[in-house]
Design an enzyme around this catalytic site. Structure first.
Site, short mmCIF file in Angstrom:
data_model
loop_
_atom_site.label_atom_id
_atom_site.label_comp_id
_atom_site.label_asym_id
_atom_site.label_seq_id
_atom_site.Cartn_x
_atom_site.Cartn_y
_atom_site.Cartn_z
N HIS A 60 0.81 -1.21 0.00
CA HIS A 60 0.00 0.00 0.00
C HIS A 60 0.86 1.27 0.00
O HIS A 60 2.05 1.23 0.22
CB HIS A 60 -0.96 0.00 1.19
CG HIS A 60 -0.30 0.10 2.52
ND1 HIS A 60 0.26 -0.97 3.15
CD2 HIS A 60 -0.10 1.15 3.33
CE1 HIS A 60 0.77 -0.60 4.30
NE2 HIS A 60 0.56 0.71 4.43
N TYR A 125 4.20 8.18 12.22
CA TYR A 125 3.67 6.85 11.94
C TYR A 125 3.89 6.47 10.47
O TYR A 125 4.37 5.38 10.17
CB TYR A 125 2.19 6.79 12.28
CG TYR A 125 1.51 5.52 11.82
CD1 TYR A 125 1.69 4.33 12.51
CD2 TYR A 125 0.71 5.52 10.70
CE1 TYR A 125 1.08 3.16 12.08
CE2 TYR A 125 0.08 4.36 10.26
CZ TYR A 125 0.28 3.19 10.96
OH TYR A 125 -0.32 2.04 10.52
N GLN A 129 6.50 3.37 9.84
CA GLN A 129 5.61 2.22 10.02
C GLN A 129 6.31 0.90 9.79
O GLN A 129 6.11 -0.05 10.53
CB GLN A 129 4.39 2.32 9.11
CG GLN A 129 3.44 1.17 9.37
CD GLN A 129 2.31 1.09 8.38
OE1 GLN A 129 2.34 1.72 7.36
NE2 GLN A 129 1.33 0.27 8.68
#
Length: 133
Positions: A60, A125, A129
């Protein structure tokens, strides 16, 4: 805050956008990932979108951006997903040959979240990640 002196508008429309590969296939790396990044960079300049953070992961894409108020999020996502898919399928023809994908590269939907007071937390974040996983 961004000020547009010609229209006298002060705006801070910041969004966290996430979209995935069709079938969640793990191919957004190497040349594919570079092409996605390149196309996002081109569209960012074209629409005067301010990139805060961008992370292209294997399955993603996460993008933290400031979008001018004259553009809708759905319009921006349509261009991001549509133009990157067209570019990838034309530049890397081997992607078209997978029978499950057909002529579709991205999954149908996307996730959008408005970013306010927690902008720094979301930026970190997105940036880190992979290390957390």
């Amino acid at each position: 805050m961004t000020v547009n002196p010609t229209t006298h508008v002060l705006w801070h429309c910041q969004y966290h956008l996430v979209w995935t590969r069709k079938g969640r296939c793990r191919i957004l790396k190497g040349n594919v990932g570079k092409e996605v990044y390149r196309q996002i960079w081109i569209l960012r300049k074209k629409f005067k979108i301010q990139k805060v953070e961008l992370k292209i992961q294997i399955v993603h894409v996460q993008l933290l951006v400031r979008i001018p108020p004259k553009l809708s999020v759905s319009e921006v996502m349509g261009h991001l997903k549509g133009k990157t898919a067209i570019r990838l399928l034309s530049k890397l023809p081997w992607l078209r040959k997978h029978k499950l994908w057909g002529n579709y590269f991205w999954a149908r939907g996307y996730c959008v979240d408005t970013v306010g007071a927690n902008a720094e937390m979301i930026r970190k974040y997105v940036k880190h990640q992979e290390k957390q996983e």
